[in-house]
Scaffold this active site. Sequence first.
Site, PDB file in Angstrom:
ATOM      1  N   GLU A  20     -39.540   2.927 -74.720  1.00  0.00           N
ATOM      2  CA  GLU A  20     -38.240   2.795 -75.371  1.00  0.00           C
ATOM      3  C   GLU A  20     -37.250   3.870 -74.958  1.00  0.00           C
ATOM      4  OE1 GLU A  20     -41.117   2.373 -76.922  1.00  0.00           O
ATOM      5  OE2 GLU A  20     -41.010   0.278 -77.552  1.00  0.00           O
ATOM      6  N   HIS A  30     -42.979  -2.248 -88.977  1.00  0.00           N
ATOM      7  CA  HIS A  30     -42.261  -3.363 -88.339  1.00  0.00           C
ATOM      8  C   HIS A  30     -41.302  -4.043 -89.308  1.00  0.00           C
ATOM      9  CE1 HIS A  30     -45.453  -3.025 -85.294  1.00  0.00           C
ATOM     10  NE2 HIS A  30     -44.775  -3.836 -84.521  1.00  0.00           N
TER      11      HIS A  30
HETATM   12  C1  LIG Z   1     -43.339   1.478 -79.712  1.00  0.00           C
HETATM   13  C2  LIG Z   1     -43.638   0.034 -79.649  1.00  0.00           C
HETATM   14  N1  LIG Z   1     -43.036  -0.713 -78.726  1.00  0.00           N
HETATM   15  C3  LIG Z   1     -43.261  -2.037 -78.655  1.00  0.00           C
HETATM   16  C4  LIG Z   1     -44.129  -2.639 -79.524  1.00  0.00           C
HETATM   17  C5  LIG Z   1     -44.373  -4.136 -79.488  1.00  0.00           C
HETATM   18  N2  LIG Z   1     -45.698  -4.395 -78.944  1.00  0.00           N
HETATM   19  C6  LIG Z   1     -46.770  -4.584 -79.725  1.00  0.00           C
HETATM   20  S1  LIG Z   1     -48.179  -4.774 -78.846  1.00  0.00           S
HETATM   21  C7  LIG Z   1     -47.362  -4.611 -77.403  1.00  0.00           C
HETATM   22  C8  LIG Z   1     -48.098  -4.685 -76.099  1.00  0.00           C
HETATM   23  C9  LIG Z   1     -49.078  -3.580 -75.966  1.00  0.00           C
HETATM   24  O1  LIG Z   1     -49.696  -3.685 -74.731  1.00  0.00           O
HETATM   25  P1  LIG Z   1     -51.009  -2.868 -74.433  1.00  0.00           P
HETATM   26  O2  LIG Z   1     -50.755  -1.438 -74.750  1.00  0.00           O
HETATM   27  O3  LIG Z   1     -51.421  -3.189 -73.057  1.00  0.00           O
HETATM   28  O4  LIG Z   1     -52.063  -3.386 -75.494  1.00  0.00           O
HETATM   29  P2  LIG Z   1     -52.692  -4.857 -75.612  1.00  0.00           P
HETATM   30  O5  LIG Z   1     -51.845  -5.633 -76.556  1.00  0.00           O
HETATM   31  O6  LIG Z   1     -52.755  -5.440 -74.264  1.00  0.00           O
HETATM   32  O7  LIG Z   1     -54.054  -4.627 -76.181  1.00  0.00           O
HETATM   33  C10 LIG Z   1     -45.999  -4.412 -77.617  1.00  0.00           C
HETATM   34  C11 LIG Z   1     -44.978  -4.241 -76.565  1.00  0.00           C
HETATM   35  C12 LIG Z   1     -44.737  -1.827 -80.498  1.00  0.00           C
HETATM   36  N3  LIG Z   1     -45.538  -2.344 -81.404  1.00  0.00           N
HETATM   37  N4  LIG Z   1     -44.484  -0.494 -80.523  1.00  0.00           N
END
Ligand SMILES: Cc1ncc(C[n+]2csc(CCOP(=O)(O)OP(=O)(O)O)c2C)c(N)n1
Lengths: 330, 330, 322, 322
Positions: free
Chosen positions: A65, A134
Amino acid sequence: MAEAAQREITYVGAIAEGARTILNEQEGAFIAGEDVAGAGGVFGSYRGLLDEFGSDRIVDTPISEEGIVGLGVGAAATGLRPIIDIMFMDFMGECMDEIANQMAKMRYMFGGSAKLPITVVTMSGAGMNMAAQHSQSLEVWLCHLPGLKVVTPATPYDAKGMLIAAARDDNPVFVVMNKLSLRNQGPVPEEAYEVPIGAAEVVRAGDDLTFVSYSRMVSEAVKAAEALSADGIEAEVIDLKSLQPMDTDTVIESVQKTHRAVVVHEAVRFAGLGGEIAAQIQELAFDDLDAPVARVGAPFSPVPFSSVLEQTYLPNADKIAAEARQLLGM
Amino acid sequence: MAEAAQREITYVGAIAEGARTILNEQEGAFIAGEDVAGAGGVFGSYRGLLDEFGSDRIVDTPISEEGIVGLGVGAAATGLRPIIDIMFMDFMGECMDEIANQMAKMRYMFGGSAKLPITVVTMSGAGMNMAAQHSQSLEVWLCHLPGLKVVTPATPYDAKGMLIAAARDDNPVFVVMNKLSLRNQGPVPEEAYEVPIGAAEVVRAGDDLTFVSYSRMVSEAVKAAEALSADGIEAEVIDLKSLQPMDTDTVIESVQKTHRAVVVHEAVRFAGLGGEIAAQIQELAFDDLDAPVARVGAPFSPVPFSSVLEQTYLPNADKIAAEARQLLGM
Amino acid sequence: MDQPTDEVLLDIHRRMVRIRVFETEAGRMAEAGKIPGALHLYVGEEAVAAGVMAHLSDDDWITSTHRGHGHLIAKGGEFDRMFAELFGRATGYCRGKGGSMHISNMDLGMLGANGIVGAGPPIAVGAAFSTKFRNTDRVAVSFFGDGASNEGSFHEAANMAALYKLPAIFVCENNGYGEYTPQANHQAIVDVADRASGYGMPGVIVDGMDAVAVYEAAGAAIERARSGDGPTLLECKTYRFFDHVGVRGMGLSYRTDEELEEWQKRDPIHMFEARLDELGVLSRDDAAKIHEGVLEEVRAGIEFAESSPLPDPETLLEDVYA
Amino acid sequence: MDQPTDEVLLDIHRRMVRIRVFETEAGRMAEAGKIPGALHLYVGEEAVAAGVMAHLSDDDWITSTHRGHGHLIAKGGEFDRMFAELFGRATGYCRGKGGSMHISNMDLGMLGANGIVGAGPPIAVGAAFSTKFRNTDRVAVSFFGDGASNEGSFHEAANMAALYKLPAIFVCENNGYGEYTPQANHQAIVDVADRASGYGMPGVIVDGMDAVAVYEAAGAAIERARSGDGPTLLECKTYRFFDHVGVRGMGLSYRTDEELEEWQKRDPIHMFEARLDELGVLSRDDAAKIHEGVLEEVRAGIEFAESSPLPDPETLLEDVYA
Ligand SMILES: Cc1ncc(C[n+]2csc(CCOP(=O)(O)OP(=O)(O)O)c2C)c(N)n1
Ligand SMILES: Cc1ncc(C[n+]2csc(CCOP(=O)(O)OP(=O)(O)O)c2C)c(N)n1
Ligand SMILES: [Mg+2]
Ligand SMILES: [Mg+2]
């Protein structure tokens, strides 16, 4: 326009239409954010835009972000017109430096030589069992920062019109959308139009008291007004629409007529923007007031997960009406 | 205590003494932050502590505010009692996620099973030509977050006593110091004592109006009160000391006596904590008020660098007195 | 990358001298109480700004740090308006609103000194995005310190620049300290350049006291960026001769005088002048004349600043919005 | 590191099965509208949580992610209170206040699922600091995704852990996607482990579908941490079989069914059971019985949750402060 206005689309569809308008109109405009391109935005706000405008202009970003907002600041300062998506307003915690210390202040610190036509779109609000991280409404953080503008569309019409106004503005503007409003339908003209930044609207007329609200709580205030109407009380409802700058005149005019005001927002009541609004009302219309300015906001706790708690937490029409009744000594 | 209280030390010295007290008293206490160890803090707040307590307990960190606060959160949740130094309050932009979404909410999200005895020490305020990114008063960001406590010592006595109270508290407490107060001298007992969190103090008695303030602006309000006294106006001055929780009772009691209030803070007036305070006063003492609650705060601009602009920007005794005179129709 | 021409060498020399003299005099002015606030001086690190900036035009962008005067001077900043800014005058680059920590000039492509450590790299990524978006061959260079390399913002920016193959260059001015904390106490690595591979970009280490070495390494990185091959992390090993804030060089408690003296033996300007003399490009005497000429310019700048008006208090609320 | 004993193998198997069955049924419950909010399921990635957690006791700490049930189960979480939390009941681990994204249990050393991507690593560093401060030999393990590796918070945490030589292990669950964005669109590198050297710690890559491989690599990293040699970045290549949120596995637009099928061929539980069968440690039949037993436990957990009371609205303002 009368006919076009008949067309009803959703709030989320209106965001997409506003974005499309800007992308067609401004060659320096682009959208960047997490999952805005391939996925069209996790809420669907940008669906279809990747196909239409290509990956140079609809840009998926890493989950970074601060990097994303910084990209927006740097791109804006060097002549582009970024639309930056911060998925949930809660994630501002990750990028407040680029928001507060860079975006908001660069022009001032540079003595006016930089221009930052940047739009940030983000989602606020609870009601979807998304729990404490959220569901927040943190607009007061932004409103306290000179250099930013902040708008909070309550309807599909405003979502499109305010996004367009924001993106055409030469200043950083936060367009704080509401996630519980995403599926709401409403009349939205097909053509481009602006809902002006800095103008409130009286969305329901009344003589007995004034509800001052914004974002999703406007519709709850209207519901409360309808409930009160059954008891012969006519509440005027003002949708501020723009929090910074704020159209105090419209509020004061109403209070001078009704002599009573209830400020309503979903954000935590303590140190929320309602304090500012209430303070201004009594500063500017003290002699017109028949009762203290009341405030309805969330209680002093994080947003809970479980529905029963979340519904207890959330301001709503009943609570607004109850506050109004108390104010009226009913 | 009477004799001990005669001893005068500086505000910055009082911080060090408070920290030393806690380090001696709590074996789980440690201090972590940028340049807190080798340099003793860039303001000198921790001078001498490294030699006394060693590098396990006085910990220099990388320039990684989010990491530092996260370290504090994790250490606190697992049983230590961290004192985290965030050099300038402005740098909260770099770590608001760990502050707002982790520190403030962890206990609640976990249904009460986590305890977070963490103290954050940071510096607010302008007046040193440090410009827009090193001069802010952003306490409203914190006060709006359920789960945090926020205190703002105005004197050396309070700096020590509130730091001790904060560090003994089992909750996250922000101790927002003021950098222009660092060299101020004042009586500070040598022994350990607490200035209780949540209690305001009437620092000057008066019948004609109430100044409600905190941090450095308390002394400006007192100066304003003295100037008004020459005109036969006696202002009561309240130092809130603790912003969250806030001792509204003391404020209301005063306003019920004086019938007029001016809320004073250095933070930007719009959407500052003054709105909350003013709103509460009129909510709770509406019928006692002979005039609207007035507010003095910084204007809506970033903090400028040049002295002439910065002094124009800053609230001070003259501006407070002028606001009071206007309120009194003088 | 060819060897720098004589013209380029003289250009680099001039940029370094301009920085050195400006900073030395600015330090004096601060000690005389004429410059308020915090002043982070660049003395000792001149080869970095000069060696990099010799490749850039006004259309290339840079982001800077709290230690930003050197970058602005090397990018073409004029002494009069710079001093005016440090003095808080209305004629300053920022109309007296920014001061040392925010000094900037958009026309020169200088996106500001920055009071927030690590805030620059993401902004530089935005500038690089911008030049790529418009299909120009302009680049964005982000200067930042060894201390700043521990901020998450650097990490996010580096990853994004590599991902999008942006024309960005990350120049780490590793002077061995973040404020009063030596590098060994803020990171477990010795070379910040080791971080580059984690983003998928080349990491290059260069002697930051050697202007030609910086010039050549920066040239390669900038060339790479201009041709669309993406970013580079360029680490310049350097040292600041003054304190973190203000002037005092010797007798600091967080570093030894010996350490400073070792580095001063490798004073980037002295070394460069010896080389220029040897190469027959610039004699010692001519070099001295350049210093004198620059000193005169600096004095004129100070005079301009001192005789400039203070900002009108009425301007306080200007420039908040466009 | 020795080969895992039969006991350990059975323990790992059990943990994996517990996760698989719990998650599958949780997904059903969500589709039936019984679990509100966002549910991020761990199916496909079981070998990572199980292989790591087999080394830990309740006194070791972990931080988790939005995809946190698997971590909690592997750390000893009980189905009844977990389902109760997902259902928003007063009997849940978080009294219904946290839900899936904040599920936690301090007694088990589980510092919470986390709705903020990247928020966990700094907290784990704090927990590791804590155990070192008290001279225990406990460790802190931080799980995070490939997407999360681009957050600045990860960078800051990794640097600090290496600097202080903390007993921290950074376990990157690289499932190739951050939400709907493939890794190639969020970073220019293929191996997140490449970032380790930039912090001065070892980076290890392991097949995240192979529980024994994870067990062994995690064991080495944990051993290293316990003996005071500092952190390790352990990258586990894995895949989620369900969607980012909720269940639907096939027919997703951001990845191909073929890709999923390829990975499903390497289902960590199937592979592991084949191996256990081969080794004579656990027959197919006995494995099936374990699944059945766990399913019964899961059903009992769901029943417990469904028959548990909703939180009393009066509890809304409890737990804000100690
Ligand atoms: C700071 C923040 N940015 C964006 C999100 C939205 N978000 C939730 S899960 C996710 C993807 C996370 O990817 P990864 O770290 O690879 O974990 P995975 O879901 O693949 O296990 C995002 C962008 C969030 N929850 N927190
Ligand atoms: C976000 C942030 N944290 C801390 C500071 C305080 N600070 C100013 S300069 C500095 C040291 C920076 O070190 P480095 O990046 O190595 O640059 P150098 O001063 O050595 O040129 C620090 C900690 C700051 N200005 N901003
Ligand atoms: Mg440095
Ligand atoms: Mg992933």
